[in-house]
Design a protein around this motif. Structure first.
Motif, PDB file in Angstrom:
ATOM      1  N   ARG A  46     -54.429  42.410  83.440  1.00 33.19           N
ATOM      2  CA  ARG A  46     -54.697  41.148  84.132  1.00 33.19           C
ATOM      3  C   ARG A  46     -53.456  40.288  84.327  1.00 33.19           C
ATOM      4  NH1 ARG A  46     -60.368  39.132  81.287  1.00 33.19           N
ATOM      5  NH2 ARG A  46     -61.651  40.915  81.971  1.00 33.19           N
ATOM      6  N   ARG A  47     -52.437  40.521  83.533  1.00 34.96           N
ATOM      7  CA  ARG A  47     -51.259  39.655  83.628  1.00 34.96           C
ATOM      8  C   ARG A  47     -50.387  39.975  84.840  1.00 34.96           C
ATOM      9  NH1 ARG A  47     -49.858  43.565  79.880  1.00 34.96           N
ATOM     10  NH2 ARG A  47     -47.839  44.577  80.196  1.00 34.96           N
ATOM     11  N   VAL A  48     -50.688  41.057  85.544  1.00 39.74           N
ATOM     12  CA  VAL A  48     -49.881  41.485  86.679  1.00 39.74           C
ATOM     13  C   VAL A  48     -50.692  41.325  87.963  1.00 39.74           C
ATOM     14  CG1 VAL A  48     -48.659  43.420  87.741  1.00 39.74           C
ATOM     15  CG2 VAL A  48     -48.605  43.129  85.255  1.00 39.74           C
ATOM     16  N   ARG A  49     -50.072  40.755  88.990  1.00 35.68           N
ATOM     17  CA  ARG A  49     -50.716  40.623  90.299  1.00 35.68           C
ATOM     18  C   ARG A  49     -50.595  41.939  91.060  1.00 35.68           C
ATOM     19  NH1 ARG A  49     -47.432  35.806  92.825  1.00 35.68           N
ATOM     20  NH2 ARG A  49     -45.800  37.282  92.183  1.00 35.68           N
ATOM     21  N   ASP A  50     -51.545  42.173  91.967  1.00 36.26           N
ATOM     22  CA  ASP A  50     -51.526  43.428  92.718  1.00 36.26           C
ATOM     23  C   ASP A  50     -50.231  43.617  93.499  1.00 36.26           C
ATOM     24  OD1 ASP A  50     -53.982  44.119  91.755  1.00 36.26           O
ATOM     25  OD2 ASP A  50     -55.075  43.848  93.637  1.00 36.26           O
ATOM     26  N   GLU A  51     -49.658  42.530  94.000  1.00 34.85           N
ATOM     27  CA  GLU A  51     -48.418  42.674  94.769  1.00 34.85           C
ATOM     28  C   GLU A  51     -47.250  43.150  93.904  1.00 34.85           C
ATOM     29  OE1 GLU A  51     -49.304  38.141  94.689  1.00 34.85           O
ATOM     30  OE2 GLU A  51     -50.454  40.008  94.759  1.00 34.85           O
ATOM     31  N   ASP A  52     -47.409  43.061  92.576  1.00 34.78           N
ATOM     32  CA  ASP A  52     -46.362  43.534  91.667  1.00 34.78           C
ATOM     33  C   ASP A  52     -46.672  44.923  91.101  1.00 34.78           C
ATOM     34  OD1 ASP A  52     -44.867  41.159  91.926  1.00 34.78           O
ATOM     35  OD2 ASP A  52     -46.137  40.156  90.441  1.00 34.78           O
ATOM     36  N   ARG A  53     -47.716  45.564  91.629  1.00 30.25           N
ATOM     37  CA  ARG A  53     -48.088  46.903  91.156  1.00 30.25           C
ATOM     38  C   ARG A  53     -47.775  47.965  92.216  1.00 30.25           C
ATOM     39  NH1 ARG A  53     -52.274  45.690  87.213  1.00 30.25           N
ATOM     40  NH2 ARG A  53     -53.299  43.706  87.711  1.00 30.25           N
ATOM     41  N   ARG A  54     -46.857  47.707  93.083  1.00 30.73           N
ATOM     42  CA  ARG A  54     -46.617  48.612  94.212  1.00 30.73           C
ATOM     43  C   ARG A  54     -46.522  50.056  93.719  1.00 30.73           C
ATOM     44  NH1 ARG A  54     -45.811  48.491  99.428  1.00 30.73           N
ATOM     45  NH2 ARG A  54     -44.278  49.824 100.472  1.00 30.73           N
ATOM     46  N   ALA A 142     -40.362  56.882  94.817  1.00 33.67           N
ATOM     47  CA  ALA A 142     -40.914  55.602  94.389  1.00 33.67           C
ATOM     48  C   ALA A 142     -39.818  54.550  94.306  1.00 33.67           C
ATOM     49  CB  ALA A 142     -41.609  55.756  93.033  1.00 33.67           C
ATOM     50  N   GLY A 143     -38.676  54.919  93.712  1.00 30.61           N
ATOM     51  CA  GLY A 143     -37.567  53.977  93.600  1.00 30.61           C
ATOM     52  C   GLY A 143     -37.051  53.531  94.954  1.00 30.61           C
ATOM     53  N   GLU A 144     -36.972  54.470  95.881  1.00 34.39           N
ATOM     54  CA  GLU A 144     -36.466  54.138  97.218  1.00 34.39           C
ATOM     55  C   GLU A 144     -37.395  53.180  97.964  1.00 34.39           C
ATOM     56  OE1 GLU A 144     -35.978  57.866  99.105  1.00 34.39           O
ATOM     57  OE2 GLU A 144     -34.238  58.461  97.906  1.00 34.39           O
ATOM     58  N   HIS A 145     -38.684  53.182  97.631  1.00 34.94           N
ATOM     59  CA  HIS A 145     -39.656  52.342  98.328  1.00 34.94           C
ATOM     60  C   HIS A 145     -40.110  51.156  97.481  1.00 34.94           C
ATOM     61  CE1 HIS A 145     -39.775  55.927 100.865  1.00 34.94           C
ATOM     62  NE2 HIS A 145     -40.287  55.157 101.805  1.00 34.94           N
ATOM     63  N   GLY A 146     -39.370  50.864  96.422  1.00 38.89           N
ATOM     64  CA  GLY A 146     -39.670  49.702  95.608  1.00 38.89           C
ATOM     65  C   GLY A 146     -40.972  49.799  94.834  1.00 38.89           C
ATOM     66  N   CYS A 147     -41.370  51.011  94.482  1.00 38.71           N
ATOM     67  CA  CYS A 147     -42.617  51.231  93.731  1.00 38.71           C
ATOM     68  C   CYS A 147     -42.299  51.410  92.250  1.00 38.71           C
ATOM     69  CB  CYS A 147     -43.349  52.460  94.253  1.00 38.71           C
ATOM     70  SG  CYS A 147     -43.876  52.347  95.970  1.00 38.71           S
ATOM     71  N   GLY A 186     -38.310  58.493  84.167  1.00 34.66           N
ATOM     72  CA  GLY A 186     -37.134  57.751  84.585  1.00 34.66           C
ATOM     73  C   GLY A 186     -37.425  56.262  84.606  1.00 34.66           C
ATOM     74  N   GLU A 187     -37.204  55.639  85.743  1.00 26.09           N
ATOM     75  CA  GLU A 187     -37.391  54.191  85.869  1.00 26.09           C
ATOM     76  C   GLU A 187     -38.797  53.803  86.291  1.00 26.09           C
ATOM     77  OE1 GLU A 187     -35.002  51.955  85.053  1.00 26.09           O
ATOM     78  OE2 GLU A 187     -33.881  53.722  84.379  1.00 26.09           O
ATOM     79  N   VAL A 188     -39.661  54.783  86.516  1.00 21.30           N
ATOM     80  CA  VAL A 188     -41.024  54.471  86.943  1.00 21.30           C
ATOM     81  C   VAL A 188     -42.020  54.989  85.916  1.00 21.30           C
ATOM     82  CG1 VAL A 188     -40.332  54.597  89.372  1.00 21.30           C
ATOM     83  CG2 VAL A 188     -41.358  56.605  88.281  1.00 21.30           C
ATOM     84  N   GLU A 189     -43.281  54.625  86.106  1.00 17.37           N
ATOM     85  CA  GLU A 189     -44.354  55.054  85.217  1.00 17.37           C
ATOM     86  C   GLU A 189     -45.319  55.932  86.008  1.00 17.37           C
ATOM     87  OE1 GLU A 189     -46.225  54.600  81.256  1.00 17.37           O
ATOM     88  OE2 GLU A 189     -44.263  54.026  82.074  1.00 17.37           O
ATOM     89  N   ILE A 190     -45.630  57.098  85.453  1.00 16.34           N
ATOM     90  CA  ILE A 190     -46.658  57.957  86.030  1.00 16.34           C
ATOM     91  C   ILE A 190     -48.011  57.472  85.520  1.00 16.34           C
ATOM     92  CG2 ILE A 190     -47.534  60.306  86.266  1.00 16.34           C
ATOM     93  CD1 ILE A 190     -44.755  59.972  87.448  1.00 16.34           C
ATOM     94  N   VAL A 191     -48.958  57.190  86.414  1.00 16.51           N
ATOM     95  CA  VAL A 191     -50.286  56.745  86.007  1.00 16.51           C
ATOM     96  C   VAL A 191     -51.339  57.636  86.642  1.00 16.51           C
ATOM     97  CG1 VAL A 191     -49.564  54.357  85.640  1.00 16.51           C
ATOM     98  CG2 VAL A 191     -50.445  55.037  87.882  1.00 16.51           C
ATOM     99  N   ARG A 192     -52.459  57.797  85.928  1.00 12.81           N
ATOM    100  CA  ARG A 192     -53.532  58.683  86.382  1.00 12.81           C
ATOM    101  C   ARG A 192     -54.859  57.941  86.284  1.00 12.81           C
ATOM    102  NH1 ARG A 192     -49.918  62.513  83.005  1.00 12.81           N
ATOM    103  NH2 ARG A 192     -48.839  63.629  84.653  1.00 12.81           N
TER     104      ARG A 192
END
Length: 375
Positions: A46-54, A142-147, A186-192
């Motif tokens: 809940r602490r994160v807005r959808d626009e910050d979950r790209r 993901a990194g290249e597209h700001g995700c 790496g710098e991103v998180e894999i989520v399922r």
């Protein structure tokens, strides 16, 4: 008319956005709502807005990744669909897969990214090599597209198959975790976010949306253990208990929590007495002898994660671990040496030492990877 496209059979058109049927899917659709809820839980709560979950969706064009794309396309900002082309697939089929994902991105109003990986000439199992190359490629896109996140379409039936595979091969609590709900890459998180959604629900969602999907013919090859389970064992289990896939997913979630607890107990009970010199960890043997078997087994895995950085953990067999733990706890005083995956454990009358295996040790302990694991 909705067409489920099988490569090499019938109409050569790709699947995405062509043909009638179905309609726009809203976020209050029951399956979509469950996927979105879990996606939000895995991407900050809940602490994160959808626009910050790209998020970049790993999209092969199969039903699972199509359904995931449909669900995440109901929020703003919409996801990027990332497709990885492998050189191990027939060029025509791989090209059709890619085109289907690009067409899907157009229909859903999502961005599209692609990356090619080349593993055909690498030694070892082709499918395993392709899997290992896929995640870094997804992370780069993901990194290249700001995700910040990469979402994959693993679902409850995948989880059931993975748990059954591990049971057949021999496993403990860690193996019963199955496919992890999240992990860093790496710098991103894999989520399922679809591990509690069944294959049937996924295909129904695609049908409702008016979307067909690509079918990977390698999933029909009974030479792979996962496929034999999928086509022979799983249908029998579902006739006995129709909700078996979701129940297996729930078990995997509980086992993941237990594993986290064991890891914290290693830090609490065993790490205060460790002596560290470079890559070697050592203890007085008496400090370990009275600990539970499960805690000592977890200690070996913690070492593999922290010192070996996870490399070689797939070579840590249950028999290796149990043999090493048994020697630590025995009354035997003669020195013994145990190879456990990426490490060597040396035990004498008074001390237990763990160190990284040399290259020769690693080669001798390496198991054959059949390419059927889901990372």
């Amino acid at each position: 008319i909705l067409t489920q496209y099988h490569p090499g059979v019938g109409d050569e058109r790709n699947m995405a956005g062509r043909g009638g049927g179905g309609g726009a899917i809203q976020r209050d659709h029951p399956v979509v709502a469950r996927i979105l809820r879990r996606w939000r839980e895995l991407t900050g709560g809940r602490r994160v807005r959808d626009e910050d979950r790209r998020t970049l969706v790993a999209c092969s064009g199969g039903a699972d990744s199509v359904a995931l794309a449909v669900a995440l396309a109901t929020v703003t900002p919409k996801p990027v669909l990332g497709h990885v082309l492998h050189d191990i697939r027939d060029a025509a089929i791989a090209g059709a897969d890619r085109e289907s994902v690009e067409c899907l991105s157009d229909r859903l109003g999502c961005g599209f990214a692609e990356r090619s990986v080349f593993v055909r000439d690498e030694p070892g199992n082709l499918e395993a090599n392709a899997r290992r190359a896929r995640y870094p490629a997804l992370a780069e896109m993901a990194g290249e597209h700001g995700c910040r996140f990469v979402a994959t379409g693993h679902h409850a039936d995948d989880q059931l198959e993975t748990v059954l595979m591990h049971l057949m091969r021999g496993t403990g609590i860690r193996g019963l975790r199955g496919v992890l709900a999240s992990r860093p890459q790496g710098e991103v998180e894999i989520v399922r976010p679809m591990l509690e959604v069944t294959r049937e629900e996924i295909e129904q969602l695609c049908t409702t949306a008016g979307l067909s999907w690509r079918h990977d013919h390698t999933n029909d090859d009974h030479g792979h253990l996962r496929n034999r389970i999928r086509h022979t064992l799983t249908p029998t289990l579902k006739r006995i208990e129709p909700d078996i896939a979701r129940r297996a997913s729930g078990l995997a979630c509980v086992c993941a929590q237990v594993t986290e607890l064991l890891s914290s107990l290693v830090d609490e009970r065993l790490m205060p007495s460790v002596e560290i010199e470079g890559g070697e960890w050592s203890w007085g043997r008496d400090a370990l002898r009275d600990q539970q078997d499960a805690l000592l087994a977890e200690l070996l895995r913690v070492y593999a994660q922290r010192v070996c950085l996870g490399s070689g953990m797939d070579t840590m067999g249950r028999e290796q671990i149990e043999g090493c733990v048994g020697s630590i706890k025995s009354d035997e005083t003669d020195p013994s040496t145990h190879r456990v995956g990426p490490m060597v454990v040396r035990i004498d009358a008074h001390r237990v030492r763990i160190e990284p295996a040399g290259e020769q040790d690693k080669n001798e302990s390496r198991r054959t990877d059949d390419g059927e694991e889901y990372d």
